[in-house]
Design a protein around this motif. Sequence first.
Motif, PDB file in Angstrom:
ATOM      1  N   PRO A  19       0.820  -1.212  -0.056  1.00 10.07           N
ATOM      2  CA  PRO A  19       0.325   0.012  -0.040  1.00 10.07           C
ATOM      3  C   PRO A  19       0.959   1.295  -0.067  1.00 10.07           C
ATOM      4  N   GLU A  20       1.967   1.283   0.902  1.00 10.47           N
ATOM      5  CA  GLU A  20       2.794   2.737   0.741  1.00 10.47           C
ATOM      6  C   GLU A  20       3.568   2.733  -0.670  1.00 10.47           C
ATOM      7  N   GLN A  33       2.252   1.708  -3.637  1.00 14.55           N
ATOM      8  CA  GLN A  33       1.237   2.115  -4.445  1.00 14.55           C
ATOM      9  C   GLN A  33       1.120   3.651  -4.144  1.00 14.55           C
ATOM     10  N   ALA A  34       1.034   3.970  -3.070  1.00 11.49           N
ATOM     11  CA  ALA A  34       0.644   5.422  -2.467  1.00 11.49           C
ATOM     12  C   ALA A  34       1.873   6.354  -3.216  1.00 11.49           C
ATOM     13  N   ALA A  35       3.266   5.654  -3.131  1.00 10.88           N
ATOM     14  CA  ALA A  35       4.264   6.505  -3.620  1.00 10.88           C
ATOM     15  C   ALA A  35       4.029   6.828  -5.114  1.00 10.88           C
ATOM     16  N   LYS A  36       3.582   5.568  -5.951  1.00 12.48           N
ATOM     17  CA  LYS A  36       3.572   5.785  -7.302  1.00 12.48           C
ATOM     18  C   LYS A  36       2.360   6.775  -7.530  1.00 12.48           C
ATOM     19  N   ALA A  37       1.330   6.686  -6.803  1.00  8.76           N
ATOM     20  CA  ALA A  37       0.276   7.858  -7.196  1.00  8.76           C
ATOM     21  C   ALA A  37       0.705   9.165  -6.780  1.00  8.76           C
ATOM     22  N   TRP A  38       1.504   9.540  -5.836  1.00  6.69           N
ATOM     23  CA  TRP A  38       2.224  10.754  -5.557  1.00  6.69           C
ATOM     24  C   TRP A  38       3.051  11.184  -6.669  1.00  6.69           C
ATOM     25  N   GLU A  89       1.007  12.521  -9.408  1.00  2.60           N
ATOM     26  CA  GLU A  89       0.382  13.716  -9.286  1.00  2.60           C
ATOM     27  C   GLU A  89       1.531  14.896  -9.377  1.00  2.60           C
ATOM     28  N   LYS A 105       1.866  17.985   0.383  1.00  8.01           N
ATOM     29  CA  LYS A 105       1.005  16.720   0.890  1.00  8.01           C
ATOM     30  C   LYS A 105       2.194  16.059   1.688  1.00  8.01           C
TER      31      LYS A 105
END
Length: 281
Positions: free
Chosen positions: A59-60, A62-67, A70, A207
């Motif tokens: 999950p971390e 995937q969150a890094a990829k999304a960040w 962005e 963020k």
Amino acid sequence: MTTVQDSPTAAGSGANASQNFKARTLSDAGSSPERVSAVVTAVLQGVHTAIRENNVTYPEFQAAKAWLMEVGEVGEWPLFMDVFVEHVVEEVAASSQRGTKGTIEGPYYLGGQTRLSSSCELPHRPDEKGTPLVFSGQVRDLDGSPLAGAEVDIWHADADGYYSGFAPHLPDGNLRGVVVTDAEGNFSIRTVQPAPYQIPTDGPTGKLIEAAGWHPWRPAHLHLMVRADGHRTITTQLYFAGGEWLDSDVAEATKPELILDPVDDGTGVRRVSYDFELEPA
């Protein structure tokens, strides 16, 4: 009647920074495949080590990829790289540089500004607020010889911490100019003392800062790019003694040698002098 002024958003500032970066003439680094492989491998190994040592979860990850996506979508890569990475690149460059101490350029430089005489006032609004500041000095070579016709390219935030070109309520060229030194390499610039500012916090960089529990502030400073024919250009920033955030600059760009201590001349004008020494190119 209350006047409402638009504040710059992360998206607006990021887009402007990206457009400006792309518009500038950037030379190819000229790196060999071996050099590219060595640097990229080292970067990736650092990332791999961080993942292993901190037991990064999916999950971390995937969150890094999304960040990362962005950051690119809103054009914040110049902001992110200049705040968190550039100071180390500058540190490496400084190891082979003599003369005045340099520091980061940052994302808010805009070329092609108005050329001004050696004794001048920076372009500003008629109602420009802030403490009047007279910044003077001399540009010379390492032997102490004055450099006539040197360019002191200066830009800084206003008394609210906003930069022209990156805030919609400021006119183009506000508090920016290229000052040309006189026959003795001297200059005297009248402006206003800038305020500390926080980097835009409503975008992905903000963020990240919030998620990490860091603060987004930079101390008040003047940006300068000092050039002279046949000499190595100095890019630096000058800070103000006693100012907030000097010891915790989010960009880690402050240096003791770059701190000014202006003195009030009794009329409400603060005056300070700083000389620049350029090495041969």
